[in-house]
Write an enzyme that holds these catalytic residues in place. Structure first.
Site, PDB file in Angstrom:
ATOM      1  N   LYS A  74      30.330  46.033  74.744  1.00  0.00           N
ATOM      2  CA  LYS A  74      31.706  45.943  75.235  1.00  0.00           C
ATOM      3  C   LYS A  74      31.820  46.733  76.528  1.00  0.00           C
ATOM      4  O   LYS A  74      31.291  47.844  76.638  1.00  0.00           O
ATOM      5  CB  LYS A  74      32.659  46.481  74.167  1.00  0.00           C
ATOM      6  CG  LYS A  74      34.124  46.555  74.580  1.00  0.00           C
ATOM      7  CD  LYS A  74      34.972  47.065  73.419  1.00  0.00           C
ATOM      8  CE  LYS A  74      36.388  47.377  73.844  1.00  0.00           C
ATOM      9  NZ  LYS A  74      37.221  47.886  72.723  1.00  0.00           N
TER      10      LYS A  74
ATOM     11  N   LYS B 285      31.952  41.708  74.747  1.00  0.00           N
ATOM     12  CA  LYS B 285      33.410  41.850  74.774  1.00  0.00           C
ATOM     13  C   LYS B 285      33.838  42.428  76.113  1.00  0.00           C
ATOM     14  O   LYS B 285      33.405  43.514  76.499  1.00  0.00           O
ATOM     15  CB  LYS B 285      33.894  42.742  73.628  1.00  0.00           C
ATOM     16  CG  LYS B 285      35.419  42.927  73.613  1.00  0.00           C
ATOM     17  CD  LYS B 285      35.871  43.710  72.395  1.00  0.00           C
ATOM     18  CE  LYS B 285      37.353  44.048  72.467  1.00  0.00           C
ATOM     19  NZ  LYS B 285      37.822  44.798  71.278  1.00  0.00           N
TER      20      LYS B 285
ATOM     21  N   ASP C 141      34.693  49.428  67.102  1.00  0.00           N
ATOM     22  CA  ASP C 141      34.403  49.503  68.534  1.00  0.00           C
ATOM     23  C   ASP C 141      34.132  50.962  68.878  1.00  0.00           C
ATOM     24  O   ASP C 141      35.066  51.762  69.001  1.00  0.00           O
ATOM     25  CB  ASP C 141      35.592  48.995  69.363  1.00  0.00           C
ATOM     26  CG  ASP C 141      35.833  47.496  69.224  1.00  0.00           C
ATOM     27  OD1 ASP C 141      35.493  46.935  68.156  1.00  0.00           O
ATOM     28  OD2 ASP C 141      36.387  46.890  70.159  1.00  0.00           O
TER      29      ASP C 141
END
Length: 224
Positions: free
Chosen positions: A159, A189, A93
């Site tokens: 995300k 996400k 991430d």
């Protein structure tokens, strides 16, 4: 995702997260044990904690990169990602340089993401765009542009947030826009400030395909 998902259905979409600077090795071991108990998809930890999570038996580990500012050199982000994968992470991430995005330097944003993509070709790559900052400072179109840049650079997910920026975390509106932009080609996400079952379900209904939660048990306890 049905409008009233079960506890197990939501758990299967959760990255059970511990990114506090004061987190200890014992905290990570406890996180991994709780993740197994809750039946979540993965744990998400800081890069230095990946070996501890792996040793504790985590079945799937995500590591953050360039966290939380995104202002690290691209080469540093790429190396950090590679080290995390070598230590046991299967998902990365990474945080973009939000300032570059706000300055309309989308080429720099793409190059930053692409550098990490090249460094970890087999890992799932999630790109943290700090959606609240982009929307509040530059509007919905900027968020859409950054999501498209992430897709161009080879991301697997976009995300919403680190959860550490004062502008805020995930919002239903941002998730819906991100999902519409990537059109099912990438995952979305939702992460940052999701504390209740109702909030989690709302994110899923808006198009999120993964949730980043630190208070996972409390969220799941609100579901059947």
């Amino acid at each position: 995702m049905p409008s009233q998902p079960t506890r197990a259905q939501v758990a299967a979409l959760v990255d059970h997260t511990l990114l506090r600077p004061e987190a200890t090795a014992a905290d990570v071991v406890a996180l991994v044990a709780e993740a197994a108990d809750l039946g979540v998809y993965a744990v998400c930890v800081s890069p230095s904690m990946v070996p501890i999570a792996a040793q504790a038996g985590a079945t799937r580990i995500a590591a953050v990169v360039g966290f939380p500012s995104g202002k690290h050199l691209s080469a540093v982000k790429a190396h950090e990602a590679a080290l995390a994968v070598a230590s046991g992470a299967s998902e990365i991430d990474m945080v973009i340089d939000v300032g570059a995005a706000l300055a309309d330097d989308l080429d720099a944003v793409r190059a930053d993401i692409a550098g990490v993509r090249v460094a970890v070709p087999a890992a799932v790559l999630k790109v943290i765009v700090e959606s609240a900052v982009l929307v509040s400072r530059a509007g919905d179109q900027k968020l859409a542009q950054v999501c498209r840049a992430a897709e161009d650079a080879g991301a697997d997910f976009v995300k919403t947030s680190t959860g550490f920026h004062p502008a805020g975390g995930a919002s239903v509106r941002a998730v819906a826009l991100m999902a519409a932009t990537v059109g099912g080609r990438l995952g979305v996400k939702a992460s940052g400030g999701i504390r209740t079952a109702a909030e989690a379900v709302a994110m899923l209904e808006a198009g999120a395909t993964r949730l980043g939660l630190s208070g996972t048990r409390a969220v799941l306890d609100g579901l059947r």
